[in-house]
Design an enzyme around this catalytic site. Structure first.
Site, short mmCIF file in Angstrom:
data_model
loop_
_atom_site.label_atom_id
_atom_site.label_comp_id
_atom_site.label_asym_id
_atom_site.label_seq_id
_atom_site.Cartn_x
_atom_site.Cartn_y
_atom_site.Cartn_z
CE LYS A 8 99.24 -63.66 -34.24
NZ LYS A 8 97.97 -63.70 -33.57
CB VAL A 9 104.30 -63.27 -29.05
CG1 VAL A 9 105.34 -62.85 -28.59
CG2 VAL A 9 103.76 -62.19 -30.24
CB VAL A 35 107.29 -58.70 -24.77
CG1 VAL A 35 107.23 -58.01 -26.23
CG2 VAL A 35 108.48 -58.65 -24.15
NE ARG A 61 98.80 -53.56 -26.45
CZ ARG A 61 99.64 -53.83 -27.19
NH1 ARG A 61 101.09 -54.28 -27.06
NH2 ARG A 61 99.51 -53.67 -28.42
CD GLU A 116 102.98 -48.75 -23.97
OE1 GLU A 116 102.95 -48.22 -25.31
OE2 GLU A 116 103.18 -49.65 -23.70
CG HIS A 150 105.14 -50.77 -27.02
ND1 HIS A 150 103.61 -50.28 -26.84
CD2 HIS A 150 105.00 -51.73 -27.90
CE1 HIS A 150 102.92 -51.32 -27.43
NE2 HIS A 150 103.76 -52.25 -27.92
CG LEU A 151 112.11 -50.34 -28.29
CD1 LEU A 151 113.53 -50.30 -27.86
CD2 LEU A 151 111.79 -49.47 -29.69
N GLY A 152 108.96 -53.99 -28.82
CA GLY A 152 108.68 -55.48 -29.25
C GLY A 152 108.76 -55.55 -30.85
CB ALA A 153 106.21 -54.61 -32.98
N1 LIG Z 1 105.47 -55.37 -27.33
C1 LIG Z 1 105.20 -55.42 -28.48
O1 LIG Z 1 105.79 -54.71 -29.29
C2 LIG Z 1 104.27 -56.43 -28.93
C3 LIG Z 1 104.37 -57.24 -30.53
C4 LIG Z 1 103.50 -58.02 -30.67
C5 LIG Z 1 102.36 -58.28 -29.61
N2 LIG Z 1 102.15 -57.76 -28.67
C6 LIG Z 1 101.37 -58.21 -27.81
O2 LIG Z 1 101.55 -59.60 -27.21
C7 LIG Z 1 100.23 -60.07 -27.05
C8 LIG Z 1 100.44 -61.42 -27.73
O3 LIG Z 1 100.37 -61.43 -29.20
P1 LIG Z 1 100.00 -62.52 -30.10
O4 LIG Z 1 100.07 -62.15 -31.56
O5 LIG Z 1 100.78 -63.76 -29.66
O6 LIG Z 1 98.43 -62.70 -29.83
P2 LIG Z 1 97.70 -64.09 -30.07
O7 LIG Z 1 96.12 -63.89 -30.01
O8 LIG Z 1 98.35 -65.00 -30.93
O9 LIG Z 1 97.93 -64.89 -28.48
C9 LIG Z 1 97.19 -64.22 -27.14
C10 LIG Z 1 96.99 -65.65 -26.63
O10 LIG Z 1 96.44 -65.30 -25.17
C11 LIG Z 1 95.45 -66.23 -24.81
N3 LIG Z 1 94.84 -65.83 -23.83
C12 LIG Z 1 93.63 -64.85 -23.75
N4 LIG Z 1 93.22 -64.72 -22.55
C13 LIG Z 1 94.31 -65.29 -21.46
C14 LIG Z 1 94.27 -65.57 -20.31
N5 LIG Z 1 93.31 -65.02 -19.52
N6 LIG Z 1 95.42 -66.13 -19.86
C15 LIG Z 1 96.32 -66.75 -20.61
N7 LIG Z 1 96.13 -66.64 -21.95
C16 LIG Z 1 95.28 -65.86 -22.47
C17 LIG Z 1 94.78 -66.43 -26.15
O11 LIG Z 1 94.10 -67.59 -25.85
C18 LIG Z 1 95.96 -66.42 -27.10
O12 LIG Z 1 96.46 -67.66 -27.46
C19 LIG Z 1 99.08 -59.07 -27.52
O13 LIG Z 1 98.92 -58.29 -26.22
C20 LIG Z 1 99.80 -58.36 -28.27
O14 LIG Z 1 99.18 -56.97 -28.33
C21 LIG Z 1 103.18 -56.76 -28.20
O1 LIG Z 2 100.53 -55.17 -30.51
C1 LIG Z 2 101.44 -55.05 -31.25
O2 LIG Z 2 101.38 -55.43 -32.63
C2 LIG Z 2 102.67 -54.24 -30.76
O3 LIG Z 2 102.14 -53.98 -29.31
C3 LIG Z 2 103.48 -53.43 -31.36
O4 LIG Z 2 102.74 -52.29 -31.32
P1 LIG Z 2 103.42 -50.98 -32.18
O5 LIG Z 2 103.01 -51.21 -33.58
O6 LIG Z 2 103.05 -49.80 -31.68
O7 LIG Z 2 105.01 -51.07 -32.10
#
Ligand SMILES: NC(=O)c1ccc[n+]([C@@H]2O[C@H](COP(=O)([O-])OP(=O)(O)OC[C@H]3O[C@@H](n4cnc5c(N)ncnc54)[C@H](O)[C@@H]3O)[C@@H](O)[C@H]2O)c1
Ligand SMILES: O=C(O)[C@H](O)COP(=O)(O)O
Length: 621
Positions: free
Chosen positions: A228-229, A307, A309, A338, A357-360
């Site tokens: 998704k992201v 952004v 983990r 963290e 950790h401000l992504g969201a």
């Molecule tokens: N920093 C933040 O605040 C923040 C906010 C939202 C999401 N995130 C993190 O971002 C990441 C992605 O979130 P998302 O919502 O897109 O998840 P998602 O499940 O939609 O996408 C993750 C993708 O990673 C792929 N994947 C799995 N193993 C893999 C590998 N070895 N190599 C390459 N790709 C691989 C999956 O097939 C999937 O398409 C997660 O770790 C989530 O926790 C962080």
């Molecule tokens: O995985 C997530 O959704 C993001 O890392 C957001 O984490 P947070 O809710 O602690 O901001």
């Protein structure tokens, strides 16, 4: 309550009732909106989690104590309690308050969380709270749902949650755009040294030559994790005129093609990209996937944005790669620990920019996440199937609705079968035979299997079984479950014709319940939405599965129904259904008697004393 049977020395044995009092689940009114699901069906999802940890051991019905039967009740008007352990948007809190008592306690230590959790039915966290095995153990069976207000569930011990029958739900969509926008913000800020230049100017300097950046247009960005992201980042990077490649072993190629992104191997992505943006989940497979070896393969001067983990990067190796100039710059929102240590070489590195950790963390995303998780948690507490459950099988709501009466039948057949076990050797196998006019792809039996497992296990143990932990619980107890489908020529309109439950390797308290092959066998059907028992051993009967049941085997002769009926009537026990199955006139017969009340010991003793009664058993449904 006790299940009773005749024994060689004593025709009727009555053991003292030892009913477990199970805490009530939800107010009755809470159930009424459940797409017409019944209370029993609801209990599948709400069924209390395990009270004790399970240990692998052969499944052994208890012989030393009475079989305990407890019917899940939906009584009392007390609201469930939801502990919100990290800041949640107001709209989500309002939704929760409409349904439950909400305790907002932020910044709890691990000990404080463990101390509070046994008073809570649900827990809502973001990424800052570790929901460990200790938390589930400390919950002492009360915690039913953990809601992760966000995507990543790496801070929740999913295995422990499943073992304790606790559902974990997340909010996977509401912060996607925020995270993608943050990745783009870091990309641009890093390329143009915004953070460093800002600090320099605020420190009174004017260093125009020092902070010359690099352009984005025409550069290649490798998106690792095209979910998704990742796909939203790819879309935005294309808008900036970048060439986008992506690596994701599980992403559909057509989705990538649709936005003009080429899917490549991991090595190709890291060796050709000028920028790498990380968007995969933290799993055992992705932990430290960016390490000494992978940095060595990267294009010299690569710039990395993370952004996702912190744990996907070996942070010490990244510091070395930055020092060696392999990695020109890094922009990091997430860290292995963290908050990171104050003296972290990575955080303090001059070529690294960081955010906590401000992504969201946008106003919009946090409101969205709060609503998404509050809806999921409230739904789960009501017993609805959670679309965002991460540790339970997804069963579409239509399937649940259609199977509702069969779900009740399944649990009752399981309860009946296990009460017929005499114990001693342990049940080796549980076989379920479904007769249906539908094709295998048209019949989802997971719910039914879970309910039969619940019916078999709960009466004889302290385990609380629900759809989350049914298979796990059965496995832990050495109960092997097999399923068979028999096709039936009838109309496929009804999902099932009958369900048969067979318990193998057992002795029975009621010998007539054994099939020719020596298994305890009970079979049931749904008639006018009511579950009926239609077969016991080799005897056809027809008794609705409501209230309690008495099975009597006797010689088929006039007056039997009257004699037993009068004994029950004398004790004011109301018969709601009665059916007789027999091998032939004046041969062996089984009376299956449905009773509203539980007959007392004396009443059962009198039934046992009727001369023509050869064996009998009382069963509580
Ligand atoms: N920093 C933040 O605040 C923040 C906010 C939202 C999401 N995130 C993190 O971002 C990441 C992605 O979130 P998302 O919502 O897109 O998840 P998602 O499940 O939609 O996408 C993750 C993708 O990673 C792929 N994947 C799995 N193993 C893999 C590998 N070895 N190599 C390459 N790709 C691989 C999956 O097939 C999937 O398409 C997660 O770790 C989530 O926790 C962080
Ligand atoms: O995985 C997530 O959704 C993001 O890392 C957001 O984490 P947070 O809710 O602690 O901001």
């Amino acid at each position: 309550m006790a299940a009773m049977a005749t024994t060689p020395s004593m025709k009727a044995a009555v053991s003292a009732p030892t009913a477990r009092s199970r805490p009530s689940l939800l107010p009755v009114s809470s159930y009424t909106s459940l797409r017409s699901l019944s209370t029993r069906q609801v209990s599948l999802f709400l069924g209390r989690p395990l009270r004790q940890p399970l240990h692998p051991k052969p499944f052994q019905p208890s012989t030393s104590r009475s079989v305990q039967i407890v019917t899940a009740t939906a009584a009392t008007d007390s609201k469930p309690t939801v502990l919100v352990a990290e800041k949640l948007g107001e709209a989500g809190l309002a939704l929760l308050r409409g349904f439950s008592n909400v305790d907002c306690s932020y910044n709890l230590s691990a000990e404080e969380l463990c101390a509070k959790i046994s008073l809570c039915d649900a827990l809502i966290v973001r990424s800052g709270t570790k929901v460990t095995r200790e938390v589930f153990e400390a919950a002492k069976g009360r915690l039913r749902v953990v809601g992760r207000a966000g995507v990543g569930i790496d801070n929740v011990d999913l295995q422990a949650a499943t073992e304790h029958g606790c559902l974990v739900v997340n909010a996977p969509t509401a912060n996607t755009i925020a995270a993608a926008e943050h990745a783009i913000a870091l990309l641009a800020a890093m390329a143009r040294n915004v953070a460093q230049a800002d600090a320099s100017l605020k420190a009174g300097k004017w260093q125009r030559n020092k902070y010359v950046g690099v352009s984005l247009v025409g550069k290649t960005i490798g998106v690792l994790g095209f979910g998704k992201v990742g796909s939203e980042v790819a879309r935005r990077a294309k808008g900036l005129g970048m060439h986008v490649i992506a690596h994701d072993p599980y992403a559909p190629a057509d989705r990538a093609r649709a936005i003009g992104v080429e899917l490549v191997s991991f090595d190709e992505a890291i060796s050709t990209a000028d920028f790498l943006s990380l968007h995969m989940p933290l799993t055992p497979a992705t932990s430290k996937i960016f390490n000494e070896e992978s940095f060595a393969k990267m294009k010299k001067g690569v710039r990395i944005i993370n952004v996702a983990r912190g744990g996907v990067i070996d942070e010490d190796a990244l510091v070395r790669a930055l020092d060696d100039g392999i990695v020109a710059q890094a922009a990091l929102d997430v860290f292995t620990v963290e908050p990171p240590p104050k003296d972290s070489k990575l955080v303090l590195h001059e070529n690294v920019i960081v955010t906590p950790h401000l992504g969201a963390s946008t106003v919009e995303a946090q409101e969205g996440v709060a609503i998404e998780i509050a809806e999921a948690v409230v739904g789960a507490l009501k017993g609805e199937l959670a679309a965002t459950a991460v540790n339970a099988p997804m069963v579409p709501a239509e399937v649940v609705s259609e199977l509702a009466p069969y779900v009740i039948l399944a649990e009752k057949l399981g309860r009946l079968a296990v009460q017929l076990v005499a114990g001693g050797q342990g049940i080796k196998g549980l076989k379920v035979v479904y007769t249906s006019a539908r094709g295998p792809d048209d019949l989802d039996t997971r719910l039914l299997r879970a309910m039969i497992t619940k019916g078999v296990i709960e009466p004889i143990s302290s385990a609380y079984v629900n759809i989350v932990n049914a298979d796990f619980t059965a496995k832990q107890r050495g109960l092997r479950i097999s399923e068979e489908r028999i096709s039936h020529d009838g109309s496929p309109e009804a999902p099932l014709e009958s369900i048969q439950v067979q318990l193998s390797n057992v002795e029975s308290k009621f010998a007539s319940a054994l099939s020719e092959s020596g298994d305890i066998r009970v079979e049931g059907r749904v008639k006018d939405s009511i579950p009926h028992l239609t077969l016991v051993g080799s005897f056809s009967v027809d008794v609705s599965l409501e209230g309690n049941l008495i099975f009597c085997r006797n010689i088929d002769q006039p007056g039997m129904i009257g004699q037993v009926g009068s004994i029950l009537a004398e004790k004011n026990v109301n018969v709601n259904f009665m059916s007789v199955g027999r091998t032939g006139p004046r041969e062996q017969a089984i009376m299956a008697i449905g009773v509203d009340e539980e007959p007392d010991k004396e009443c059962l003793k009198k039934i046992g004393e009727v001369t023509a009664v050869e064996e009998f058993v009382f069963l509580k449904l």
